[in-house]
Motif scaffolding. Structure first.
Motif, PDB file in Angstrom:
ATOM      1  N   VAL A 120     -53.513 -14.258 -12.914  1.00  0.00           N
ATOM      2  CA  VAL A 120     -54.159 -15.551 -13.158  1.00  0.00           C
ATOM      3  C   VAL A 120     -54.057 -16.435 -11.923  1.00  0.00           C
ATOM      4  O   VAL A 120     -55.023 -17.110 -11.543  1.00  0.00           O
ATOM      5  CB  VAL A 120     -53.522 -16.247 -14.382  1.00  0.00           C
ATOM      6  N   PHE A 121     -52.900 -16.438 -11.276  1.00  0.00           N
ATOM      7  CA  PHE A 121     -52.727 -17.216 -10.042  1.00  0.00           C
ATOM      8  C   PHE A 121     -53.676 -16.711  -8.954  1.00  0.00           C
ATOM      9  O   PHE A 121     -54.293 -17.510  -8.229  1.00  0.00           O
ATOM     10  CB  PHE A 121     -51.272 -17.104  -9.579  1.00  0.00           C
ATOM     11  N   MET A 122     -53.801 -15.402  -8.847  1.00  0.00           N
ATOM     12  CA  MET A 122     -54.697 -14.812  -7.860  1.00  0.00           C
ATOM     13  C   MET A 122     -56.145 -15.238  -8.126  1.00  0.00           C
ATOM     14  O   MET A 122     -56.875 -15.635  -7.197  1.00  0.00           O
ATOM     15  CB  MET A 122     -54.581 -13.292  -7.907  1.00  0.00           C
ATOM     16  N   TYR A 123     -56.583 -15.181  -9.374  1.00  0.00           N
ATOM     17  CA  TYR A 123     -57.939 -15.583  -9.723  1.00  0.00           C
ATOM     18  C   TYR A 123     -58.152 -17.067  -9.427  1.00  0.00           C
ATOM     19  O   TYR A 123     -59.207 -17.460  -8.894  1.00  0.00           O
ATOM     20  CB  TYR A 123     -58.199 -15.303 -11.197  1.00  0.00           C
ATOM     21  N   ASP A 124     -57.172 -17.885  -9.751  1.00  0.00           N
ATOM     22  CA  ASP A 124     -57.291 -19.321  -9.515  1.00  0.00           C
ATOM     23  C   ASP A 124     -57.453 -19.621  -8.028  1.00  0.00           C
ATOM     24  O   ASP A 124     -58.300 -20.437  -7.633  1.00  0.00           O
ATOM     25  CB  ASP A 124     -56.052 -20.034 -10.071  1.00  0.00           C
ATOM     26  N   GLN A 125     -56.663 -18.965  -7.201  1.00  0.00           N
ATOM     27  CA  GLN A 125     -56.734 -19.222  -5.763  1.00  0.00           C
ATOM     28  C   GLN A 125     -58.025 -18.676  -5.156  1.00  0.00           C
ATOM     29  O   GLN A 125     -58.650 -19.334  -4.317  1.00  0.00           O
ATOM     30  CB  GLN A 125     -55.523 -18.588  -5.060  1.00  0.00           C
ATOM     31  N   ALA A 126     -58.427 -17.479  -5.586  1.00  0.00           N
ATOM     32  CA  ALA A 126     -59.572 -16.820  -4.954  1.00  0.00           C
ATOM     33  C   ALA A 126     -60.906 -17.384  -5.420  1.00  0.00           C
ATOM     34  O   ALA A 126     -61.816 -17.585  -4.603  1.00  0.00           O
ATOM     35  CB  ALA A 126     -59.513 -15.318  -5.215  1.00  0.00           C
ATOM     36  N   PHE A 127     -61.042 -17.664  -6.724  1.00  0.00           N
ATOM     37  CA  PHE A 127     -62.354 -18.013  -7.258  1.00  0.00           C
ATOM     38  C   PHE A 127     -62.467 -19.449  -7.752  1.00  0.00           C
ATOM     39  O   PHE A 127     -63.568 -19.998  -7.772  1.00  0.00           O
ATOM     40  CB  PHE A 127     -62.722 -17.046  -8.391  1.00  0.00           C
ATOM     41  N   GLN A 128     -61.357 -20.052  -8.178  1.00  0.00           N
ATOM     42  CA  GLN A 128     -61.404 -21.452  -8.564  1.00  0.00           C
ATOM     43  C   GLN A 128     -61.289 -22.365  -7.338  1.00  0.00           C
ATOM     44  O   GLN A 128     -61.971 -23.372  -7.252  1.00  0.00           O
ATOM     45  CB  GLN A 128     -60.281 -21.771  -9.553  1.00  0.00           C
ATOM     46  N   LYS A 129     -60.422 -21.977  -6.415  1.00  0.00           N
ATOM     47  CA  LYS A 129     -60.218 -22.778  -5.211  1.00  0.00           C
ATOM     48  C   LYS A 129     -60.902 -22.173  -3.992  1.00  0.00           C
ATOM     49  O   LYS A 129     -60.762 -22.702  -2.883  1.00  0.00           O
ATOM     50  CB  LYS A 129     -58.728 -22.941  -4.947  1.00  0.00           C
ATOM     51  N   SER A 130     -61.581 -21.046  -4.186  1.00  0.00           N
ATOM     52  CA  SER A 130     -62.413 -20.405  -3.153  1.00  0.00           C
ATOM     53  C   SER A 130     -61.629 -19.855  -1.975  1.00  0.00           C
ATOM     54  O   SER A 130     -62.201 -19.603  -0.915  1.00  0.00           O
ATOM     55  CB  SER A 130     -63.483 -21.398  -2.650  1.00  0.00           C
ATOM     56  N   LEU A 131     -60.316 -19.655  -2.122  1.00  0.00           N
ATOM     57  CA  LEU A 131     -59.490 -19.128  -1.033  1.00  0.00           C
ATOM     58  C   LEU A 131     -59.395 -17.612  -1.169  1.00  0.00           C
ATOM     59  O   LEU A 131     -58.380 -17.060  -1.612  1.00  0.00           O
ATOM     60  CB  LEU A 131     -58.098 -19.774  -1.064  1.00  0.00           C
ATOM     61  N   ILE A 132     -60.456 -16.921  -0.776  1.00  0.00           N
ATOM     62  CA  ILE A 132     -60.524 -15.473  -0.954  1.00  0.00           C
ATOM     63  C   ILE A 132     -59.426 -14.765  -0.162  1.00  0.00           C
ATOM     64  O   ILE A 132     -58.793 -13.821  -0.648  1.00  0.00           O
ATOM     65  CB  ILE A 132     -61.910 -14.956  -0.538  1.00  0.00           C
ATOM     66  N   GLY A 133     -59.202 -15.179   1.065  1.00  0.00           N
ATOM     67  CA  GLY A 133     -58.178 -14.534   1.888  1.00  0.00           C
ATOM     68  C   GLY A 133     -56.802 -14.651   1.267  1.00  0.00           C
ATOM     69  O   GLY A 133     -56.062 -13.659   1.166  1.00  0.00           O
ATOM     70  N   TYR A 134     -56.467 -15.857   0.839  1.00  0.00           N
ATOM     71  CA  TYR A 134     -55.151 -16.083   0.228  1.00  0.00           C
ATOM     72  C   TYR A 134     -55.035 -15.339  -1.098  1.00  0.00           C
ATOM     73  O   TYR A 134     -54.021 -14.707  -1.392  1.00  0.00           O
ATOM     74  CB  TYR A 134     -54.946 -17.579   0.026  1.00  0.00           C
ATOM     75  N   GLY A 135     -56.087 -15.390  -1.918  1.00  0.00           N
ATOM     76  CA  GLY A 135     -56.057 -14.687  -3.204  1.00  0.00           C
ATOM     77  C   GLY A 135     -55.921 -13.186  -3.035  1.00  0.00           C
ATOM     78  O   GLY A 135     -55.219 -12.524  -3.800  1.00  0.00           O
ATOM     79  N   THR A 136     -56.574 -12.630  -2.016  1.00  0.00           N
ATOM     80  CA  THR A 136     -56.471 -11.196  -1.761  1.00  0.00           C
ATOM     81  C   THR A 136     -55.070 -10.821  -1.292  1.00  0.00           C
ATOM     82  O   THR A 136     -54.547  -9.754  -1.636  1.00  0.00           O
ATOM     83  CB  THR A 136     -57.508 -10.764  -0.720  1.00  0.00           C
ATOM     84  N   ALA A 137     -54.439 -11.706  -0.506  1.00  0.00           N
ATOM     85  CA  ALA A 137     -53.057 -11.459  -0.091  1.00  0.00           C
ATOM     86  C   ALA A 137     -52.136 -11.421  -1.309  1.00  0.00           C
ATOM     87  O   ALA A 137     -51.233 -10.573  -1.391  1.00  0.00           O
ATOM     88  CB  ALA A 137     -52.609 -12.544   0.893  1.00  0.00           C
ATOM     89  N   VAL A 138     -52.362 -12.313  -2.261  1.00  0.00           N
ATOM     90  CA  VAL A 138     -51.578 -12.300  -3.502  1.00  0.00           C
ATOM     91  C   VAL A 138     -51.813 -11.001  -4.268  1.00  0.00           C
ATOM     92  O   VAL A 138     -50.887 -10.418  -4.842  1.00  0.00           O
ATOM     93  CB  VAL A 138     -51.933 -13.520  -4.372  1.00  0.00           C
ATOM     94  N   ALA A 139     -53.057 -10.513  -4.251  1.00  0.00           N
ATOM     95  CA  ALA A 139     -53.367  -9.245  -4.926  1.00  0.00           C
ATOM     96  C   ALA A 139     -52.596  -8.091  -4.295  1.00  0.00           C
ATOM     97  O   ALA A 139     -52.093  -7.204  -4.998  1.00  0.00           O
ATOM     98  CB  ALA A 139     -54.867  -8.981  -4.867  1.00  0.00           C
ATOM     99  N   LEU A 140     -52.480  -8.092  -2.980  1.00  0.00           N
ATOM    100  CA  LEU A 140     -51.715  -7.031  -2.313  1.00  0.00           C
ATOM    101  C   LEU A 140     -50.234  -7.126  -2.666  1.00  0.00           C
ATOM    102  O   LEU A 140     -49.559  -6.105  -2.835  1.00  0.00           O
ATOM    103  CB  LEU A 140     -51.900  -7.127  -0.804  1.00  0.00           C
ATOM    104  N   LEU A 141     -49.731  -8.349  -2.794  1.00  0.00           N
ATOM    105  CA  LEU A 141     -48.326  -8.511  -3.200  1.00  0.00           C
ATOM    106  C   LEU A 141     -48.119  -8.031  -4.633  1.00  0.00           C
ATOM    107  O   LEU A 141     -47.078  -7.444  -4.953  1.00  0.00           O
ATOM    108  CB  LEU A 141     -47.911  -9.973  -3.061  1.00  0.00           C
ATOM    109  N   LEU A 142     -49.107  -8.261  -5.497  1.00  0.00           N
ATOM    110  CA  LEU A 142     -49.025  -7.742  -6.861  1.00  0.00           C
ATOM    111  C   LEU A 142     -49.028  -6.218  -6.847  1.00  0.00           C
ATOM    112  O   LEU A 142     -48.302  -5.573  -7.613  1.00  0.00           O
ATOM    113  CB  LEU A 142     -50.202  -8.264  -7.685  1.00  0.00           C
ATOM    114  N   LEU A 143     -49.851  -5.633  -5.972  1.00  0.00           N
ATOM    115  CA  LEU A 143     -49.852  -4.177  -5.817  1.00  0.00           C
ATOM    116  C   LEU A 143     -48.489  -3.675  -5.359  1.00  0.00           C
ATOM    117  O   LEU A 143     -48.003  -2.626  -5.820  1.00  0.00           O
ATOM    118  CB  LEU A 143     -50.932  -3.766  -4.824  1.00  0.00           C
TER     119      LEU A 143
END
Length: 293
Positions: A252-275
């Motif tokens: 949910v945090f990743m989605y909020d950062q990437a698509f709600q706040k438009s920070l795709i780079g930061y949201g993708t970094a969070v996705a890699l940390l989740l991985l």
């Protein structure tokens, strides 16, 4: 001999020709997007604003570890995973499998149908059902009021526990099916001999059943944990990560950062940390199972 070996080599190469289209598709639609996501995580790409993106190195990862909301999401993800998967689905699935094994056929059929029905429901449908159950004017509070017990707004006071229970309700069937198959493989003469020797049900469970299904337990825990780490739709439909960020897990945090706040780079970094978190869980389970990979 060298001539014969050289003659066999073209034949071996021809064997790969039928696999070439599938390999190409995997590279294009699996390896390619993964590599692109890894690259995006090291840039400042945004959905809105500047159309250009620059390489920023580890800046997104440093930002994540310095972000209090990210640390809160990590903690809530661990709580959600432990409560709903490691404890909830795993324990309840084993209990249901054991009870169904001793029950009559009609009871097994009815129980299995009810539990599996929750599992096959689309995630969004299950989320709205549980939202209606936990909301202030929902089913749970109606039952509590009928019993003259105190009620509350569960989605506001205990949001992470509410979504954890929802995930238990929806995903227990998977554990139940795995453990039902594992228990059916235990020879009945072993448990009957232990029962004749006077071993109680708890002792039979601890010294016979659990050791004999150890690998099934490890497999179930690993698959359930990885599935729970990626749960998004259930939480988003029930609480949207709120109130505040009290049920905001990493997806949910990743989605909020990437698509709600438009920070795709930061949201993708969070996705890699989740991985990375999922990989660590997998390594732990494989180590406990002593599987040679």
């Amino acid at each position: 001999m060298s001539t014969a070996h050289a003659g066999r080599r073209p034949g071996r190469l021809w064997r790969w020709v039928p696999l070439a289209p599938a390999t190409l598709l995997l590279v294009l639609f699996l390896a390619g997007p993964i590599a692109y996501c890894v690259w995006i995580a090291f840039t400042n790409t945004q959905l809105t604003g500047s159309s250009s993106s620059d390489f920023v190195g580890l800046a997104n990862f440093r930002r994540a570890f310095a972000d209090e909301n990210f640390r809160n999401a990590v903690w809530l993800t661990l709580v959600f995973t432990f409560v709903s998967s490691i404890v909830g689905q795993n324990t309840l699935g084993l209990a249901l499998a054991g009870l169904m094994r001793a029950a009559s056929r009609p009871v097994r059929t009815l129980t299995g149908a009810l539990v599996v029905a929750a599992w096959v429901l689309p995630e969004i449908v299950a989320a709205f059902l549980l939202y209606a159950f936990f909301r202030r004017e929902g089913t749970l509070n109606a039952i509590l009021d009928w019993l003259q017990l105190p009620s509350q707004n569960w989605l506001y006071t205990l949001p992470i526990l509410a979504v954890s229970f929802a995930n238990v309700w929806r995903g227990t069937a998977f554990s139940m099916l795995i453990y039902s198959a594992a228990l059916s493989e235990i020879p009945k003469d072993i448990t009957e001999a232990a029962q004749v020797d006077g071993a109680s049900g708890v002792r039979r469970l601890w010294h016979i059943t659990l050791p004999m299904i150890r690998r099934s337990i490890g497999t179930n825990l690993m698959l359930n944990t990885l599935s729970t780490l990626s749960v998004f739709g259930l939480i988003w439909a029930m609480t949207r990560g709120g109130p505040g960020n009290r049920s905001q897990t990493l997806p949910v945090f990743m989605y909020d950062q990437a698509f709600q706040k438009s920070l795709i780079g930061y949201g993708t970094a969070v996705a890699l940390l989740l991985l990375l978190v999922g990989s660590l869980f997998s390594l732990v389970y494989l180590r406990l199972m002593k599987v040679e990979v």
